[in-house]
Design a protein around this motif. Structure first.
Motif, mmCIF file in Angstrom:
data_model
loop_
_atom_site.group_PDB
_atom_site.id
_atom_site.type_symbol
_atom_site.label_atom_id
_atom_site.label_comp_id
_atom_site.label_asym_id
_atom_site.label_seq_id
_atom_site.Cartn_x
_atom_site.Cartn_y
_atom_site.Cartn_z
ATOM 1 N N LYS A 156 0.859 -1.192 0.000
ATOM 2 C CA LYS A 156 0.000 0.000 0.000
ATOM 3 C C LYS A 156 0.892 1.239 0.000
ATOM 4 O O LYS A 156 1.272 1.758 1.047
ATOM 5 N N ASP A 157 1.232 1.684 -1.212
ATOM 6 C CA ASP A 157 2.189 2.778 -1.380
ATOM 7 C C ASP A 157 1.454 4.077 -1.682
ATOM 8 O O ASP A 157 0.885 4.239 -2.766
ATOM 9 N N PRO A 158 1.438 5.031 -0.761
ATOM 10 C CA PRO A 158 0.730 6.292 -1.015
ATOM 11 C C PRO A 158 1.388 7.133 -2.098
ATOM 12 O O PRO A 158 0.730 7.931 -2.756
ATOM 13 N N ALA A 159 2.686 6.955 -2.286
ATOM 14 C CA ALA A 159 3.374 7.743 -3.316
ATOM 15 C C ALA A 159 2.893 7.390 -4.711
ATOM 16 O O ALA A 159 2.969 8.201 -5.634
ATOM 17 N N ALA A 177 -8.858 4.002 -3.359
ATOM 18 C CA ALA A 177 -8.877 5.455 -3.436
ATOM 19 C C ALA A 177 -8.084 6.020 -2.251
ATOM 20 O O ALA A 177 -7.876 5.321 -1.255
ATOM 21 N N PRO A 178 -7.633 7.263 -2.347
ATOM 22 C CA PRO A 178 -6.831 7.831 -1.257
ATOM 23 C C PRO A 178 -7.491 7.712 0.112
ATOM 24 O O PRO A 178 -6.837 7.359 1.096
ATOM 25 N N GLY A 179 -8.804 8.014 0.191
ATOM 26 C CA GLY A 179 -9.496 7.906 1.467
ATOM 27 C C GLY A 179 -9.537 6.481 1.974
ATOM 28 O O GLY A 179 -9.358 6.223 3.177
ATOM 29 N N GLU A 180 -9.773 5.539 1.081
ATOM 30 C CA GLU A 180 -9.794 4.129 1.475
ATOM 31 C C GLU A 180 -8.414 3.647 1.900
ATOM 32 O O GLU A 180 -8.278 2.860 2.845
ATOM 33 N N LEU A 181 -7.389 4.120 1.189
ATOM 34 C CA LEU A 181 -6.026 3.742 1.551
ATOM 35 C C LEU A 181 -5.677 4.258 2.945
ATOM 36 O O LEU A 181 -5.057 3.540 3.743
ATOM 37 N N ALA A 182 -6.076 5.478 3.249
ATOM 38 C CA ALA A 182 -5.818 6.029 4.583
ATOM 39 C C ALA A 182 -6.526 5.208 5.643
ATOM 40 O O ALA A 182 -5.960 4.922 6.708
ATOM 41 N N ILE A 229 3.904 2.615 9.116
ATOM 42 C CA ILE A 229 2.564 2.918 8.604
ATOM 43 C C ILE A 229 2.271 4.401 8.723
ATOM 44 O O ILE A 229 1.716 5.024 7.798
ATOM 45 N N TRP A 230 2.641 4.995 9.838
ATOM 46 C CA TRP A 230 2.366 6.423 10.023
ATOM 47 C C TRP A 230 3.214 7.283 9.084
ATOM 48 O O TRP A 230 2.792 8.378 8.700
ATOM 49 N N GLN A 231 4.367 6.806 8.713
ATOM 50 C CA GLN A 231 5.137 7.522 7.696
ATOM 51 C C GLN A 231 4.391 7.525 6.363
ATOM 52 O O GLN A 231 4.364 8.539 5.662
ATOM 53 N N LYS A 232 3.770 6.413 6.042
ATOM 54 C CA LYS A 232 2.961 6.353 4.823
ATOM 55 C C LYS A 232 1.753 7.287 4.926
ATOM 56 O O LYS A 232 1.379 7.944 3.946
ATOM 57 N N LEU A 233 1.153 7.332 6.103
ATOM 58 C CA LEU A 233 -0.010 8.209 6.286
ATOM 59 C C LEU A 233 0.378 9.673 6.137
ATOM 60 O O LEU A 233 -0.397 10.482 5.610
ATOM 61 N N MET A 234 1.552 10.019 6.618
ATOM 62 C CA MET A 234 2.015 11.402 6.460
ATOM 63 C C MET A 234 2.227 11.732 4.988
ATOM 64 O O MET A 234 1.859 12.820 4.524
ATOM 65 N N LEU A 236 0.707 10.277 2.483
ATOM 66 C CA LEU A 236 -0.625 10.302 1.893
ATOM 67 C C LEU A 236 -1.337 11.604 2.211
ATOM 68 O O LEU A 236 -2.013 12.191 1.349
ATOM 69 N N ASP A 237 -1.174 12.083 3.422
ATOM 70 C CA ASP A 237 -1.818 13.343 3.818
ATOM 71 C C ASP A 237 -1.282 14.510 2.995
ATOM 72 O O ASP A 237 -2.032 15.418 2.613
#
Length: 247
Positions: A156-159, A177-182, A229-234, A236-237
């Motif tokens: 699950k790569d937000p980039a 989708a971005p919201g679903e990924l978050a 995971i929180w690094q990915k969330l940041m 993504l945000d």
């Protein structure tokens, strides 16, 4: 004091209810997904935790009675050996026995003392070792669940949302989708947190250094995985926020 203890201690029933609600949320948001299956597996582990924790906190009276009986038997043997040694020393003092014979008796008594001490130590610590092994086995299962959770969030790569490059034949599916990924990543982080909470329940009232070490390692593992995971969330945000609204 009882009120304070209730506030500062984890309630295994509330931990189980939290995991139950979390499994419902994952199943409703991502029905039939692998993460939903992992949440169900964690729920199953939580249900078994109640039984294991109760077993750890309950004294094993049968084991204690058997150990006490064997120790009493060893004590009788030791008393007899001490009596024989005292007689041998008395005979030596009366000059009716050779000094070498007395040395042999004392050496035999010393060996018996060492063997009996080792046996008594083994019997006294048997219950603690059994409970320690049960805790370590349960913690290893939780550690396995934590790694499975990490495996599910690995692709699950937000980039990839902002930089949709050319896909290859073996590229992972990125259909969230971005919201679903978050939300997906949030669930992974929550599951890891509950894994650590379950682990702590095993040693909350069981003071054993090896068991505590195993639980501490589990908490470190969950914290490290959750940090990724929180690094990915940041990241993504940053992609979700309108660039014009950024400071």
């Amino acid at each position: 004091m009882s009120d304070v203890a209730q506030i500062t201690a984890l309630d295994k029933r509330l931990v189980h209810d939290t995991i139950l609600r979390l499994s419902w949320r994952v199943a409703e948001r991502f029905p039939g997904s692998g993460l939903s299956g992992v949440a169900q597996g964690l729920l199953s582990a939580s249900e078994e935790t109640d039984e294991v924790v109760a077993w750890i906190e309950r004294p094993n009276w049968l084991r204690r009675i058997l150990a006490s009986t064997v120790i009493a038997f060893f004590a009788l043997i030791l008393v007899g050996a001490l009596g024989a040694t005292a007689l041998s020393i008395g005979d030596w003092l009366d000059s009716t026995s050779e000094f070498a014979e007395v040395v042999m008796v004392v050496e035999s008594l010393t060996n018996e003392l060492l063997l009996i001490s080792a046996a008594v130590l083994y019997l006294v610590t048997a219950e603690r070792r059994a409970k320690r092994n049960r805790v370590i086995h349960a913690v290893n299962r939780l550690r396995s669940i934590a790694h499975v959770i990490d495996a599910h969030q690995l692709t699950k790569d937000p980039a990839a949302i902002a930089n949709a490059g050319r896909r290859t034949e073996h590229s992972p599916a990125r259909d969230l989708a971005p919201g679903e990924l978050a939300r997906y990543l949030d669930y992974c982080s929550e599951l890891l947190s509950m894994v650590a909470k379950l682990g702590f329940l095993y040693v909350q009232r069981f003071d054993d250094s090896d068991a505590n070490h195993a639980v501490n390692e589990l908490e470190v593992l969950c914290t490290g995985l959750s940090r990724k995971i929180w690094q990915k969330l940041m990241v993504l945000d940053m992609h979700l926020v309108d660039p014009s609204q950024r400071p």
